[in-house]
Design a protein around this motif. Structure first.
Motif, mmCIF file in Angstrom:
data_model
loop_
_atom_site.group_PDB
_atom_site.id
_atom_site.type_symbol
_atom_site.label_atom_id
_atom_site.label_comp_id
_atom_site.label_asym_id
_atom_site.label_seq_id
_atom_site.Cartn_x
_atom_site.Cartn_y
_atom_site.Cartn_z
ATOM 1 N N LYS A 55 33.581 41.020 32.427
ATOM 2 C CA LYS A 55 32.271 40.908 33.072
ATOM 3 C C LYS A 55 31.877 42.239 33.719
ATOM 4 O O LYS A 55 30.707 42.645 33.670
ATOM 5 N N MET A 56 32.855 42.922 34.322
ATOM 6 C CA MET A 56 32.577 44.222 34.938
ATOM 7 C C MET A 56 32.084 45.220 33.891
ATOM 8 O O MET A 56 31.169 46.006 34.150
ATOM 9 N N MET A 57 32.689 45.170 32.704
ATOM 10 C CA MET A 57 32.271 46.073 31.634
ATOM 11 C C MET A 57 30.854 45.745 31.182
ATOM 12 O O MET A 57 30.023 46.635 30.988
ATOM 13 N N GLU A 58 30.567 44.457 31.016
ATOM 14 C CA GLU A 58 29.234 44.034 30.589
ATOM 15 C C GLU A 58 28.166 44.386 31.620
ATOM 16 O O GLU A 58 27.040 44.761 31.265
ATOM 17 N N ASP A 59 28.524 44.285 32.900
ATOM 18 C CA ASP A 59 27.567 44.575 33.977
ATOM 19 C C ASP A 59 27.475 46.057 34.303
ATOM 20 O O ASP A 59 26.591 46.481 35.058
ATOM 21 N N GLY A 60 28.401 46.857 33.761
ATOM 22 C CA GLY A 60 28.409 48.286 34.073
ATOM 23 C C GLY A 60 28.845 48.570 35.494
ATOM 24 O O GLY A 60 28.430 49.568 36.099
ATOM 25 N N THR A 61 29.692 47.703 36.037
ATOM 26 C CA THR A 61 30.132 47.827 37.427
ATOM 27 C C THR A 61 30.927 49.119 37.651
ATOM 28 O O THR A 61 31.799 49.474 36.856
ATOM 29 N N VAL A 62 30.623 49.805 38.739
ATOM 30 C CA VAL A 62 31.351 51.026 39.113
ATOM 31 C C VAL A 62 32.307 50.688 40.244
ATOM 32 O O VAL A 62 31.934 50.019 41.213
ATOM 33 N N THR A 63 33.542 51.125 40.119
ATOM 34 C CA THR A 63 34.534 50.901 41.166
ATOM 35 C C THR A 63 35.395 52.155 41.304
ATOM 36 O O THR A 63 35.344 53.045 40.456
ATOM 37 N N ASP A 64 36.175 52.225 42.367
ATOM 38 C CA ASP A 64 37.053 53.379 42.602
ATOM 39 C C ASP A 64 38.496 53.023 42.288
ATOM 40 O O ASP A 64 38.947 51.913 42.599
ATOM 41 N N VAL A 65 39.208 53.962 41.674
ATOM 42 C CA VAL A 65 40.637 53.783 41.418
ATOM 43 C C VAL A 65 41.369 55.051 41.832
ATOM 44 O O VAL A 65 40.784 56.144 41.860
ATOM 45 N N LYS A 66 42.643 54.898 42.127
ATOM 46 C CA LYS A 66 43.470 56.046 42.504
ATOM 47 C C LYS A 66 44.364 56.417 41.330
ATOM 48 O O LYS A 66 45.064 55.569 40.783
#
Length: 302
Positions: free
Chosen positions: A106-117
């Motif tokens: 769903k995150m990929m489909e929505d284009g969601t941006v998040t932070d990772v280390k």
């Protein structure tokens, strides 16, 4: 009636405590204890649940002692209903993975941006962990420009968007470049919005093309001086006849449209060459400006 409800609740509690759990079942409980090697979970059943450190998270930087606390609610998958010591062997890691892949899709489909280390550098890219799941960021998707040493990104937090989700192969691929590019374009658009026709500023010749010169105005913003707008002194066959890359030039903004900036050097030359009209002021004749000493003293009485 209250007595009947109490008895029903009591029977339900007994059923829960004596219910046999099955392998692969998803259960939820409360952390009752934490050690260096395992977590004890109260499932409200006949036996306690045990989650070993290796079954809690795939993130190598995860610490049971630091990241898990008594009272935390945790969901896990039953690995074995009996571990040989009277406990139920659980895996939070497997539960997280089962729930995560749908969320990643769903995150990929929505284009969601998040932070990772970034956890480590590997061949062809770097590894990060998203919700405890191992993810890969290809070197070509790590930054806006080529990264010479991937190790310089270890420990850095980067913004990413998911570009590949494959639960069967447990393949999760992220991209930071796309997010950085969008942010750069947004910042550039904001800077351009503050540039208006008529502005005179200094820039640096960035490149020369047959049709004109691109001039950097700073902060990633550039504009085009068309070949016809370079010189008012003579007609040029190529901008290199008057300019060179790296040269500092003064330019005037003549237009801003669709994010493109039109510049002119010729307009400044023409403005400087315009004659300045002097305003003629008629002064009274010299005699009128002269006042005799007698005139000044005639009305003074001693």
């Amino acid at each position: 009636m209250a007595e009947v409800e109490t008895m029903a609740m009591h029977d339900a509690e007994i059923d829960q405590q004596t219910r046999k759990l099955h392998e692969g079942e998803l259960v939820t409980g409360v952390v009752a204890g934490v050690s260096d090697s395992e977590v004890t979970v109260d499932l409200g059943t006949y036996a306690s649940g045990i989650i070993r450190a290796l079954d809690y998270s795939a993130d190598p930087g995860f610490s049971l002692k630091n990241d898990v606390h008594v009272g935390d609610e945790v969901s896990a998958v039953v690995l074995r209903a009996e571990d040989g010591n009277g406990n139920i062997l659980l895996s939070r890691r497997e539960a997280v993975e089962q729930q995560a892949w749908d969320r990643f899709q769903k995150m990929m489909e929505d284009g969601t941006v998040t932070d990772v280390k970034v956890a480590d550098a590997v061949k062809g890219g770097v590894v990060a962990y998203l919700d405890g799941i191992r993810a890969f960021i290809p070197a070509s998707h790590l930054a806006l420009s080529y990264v010479e040493d991937l190790n310089t990104f270890k420990g850095k937090t980067v913004p990413v968007r998911i570009i590949t989700v494959d639960p069967e192969k447990k393949r999760l691929v992220l991209s930071s470049r796309e997010v950085l590019r969008e942010r750069r374009e947004a910042e550039k658009a904001e800077r351009i919005s503050n540039i208006h026709p008529g502005l005179v500023t200094e820039g640096t010749v960035q490149s020369l093309q047959p049709y004109g010169a691109f001039v950097s105005l700073g902060d990633g913003v550039d504009g085009l001086v068309h070949i016809s707008q370079i010189s008012s002194a003579k007609r040029l066959n190529h901008p290199k006849e008057a300019l060179e890359v790296g040269q500092k030039v003064k330019v005037k903004v003549t237009g801003v449209k669709d994010g493109k900036i039109s510049l002119s050097m010729k307009a400044l030359d023409e403005a400087a060459a315009e004659p300045v009209e002097e305003e003629r002021v008629e002064l009274p004749k010299e005699e009128a400006l002269t006042t005799s000493l007698g005139s000044l003293l005639k009305n003074i009485h001693l």
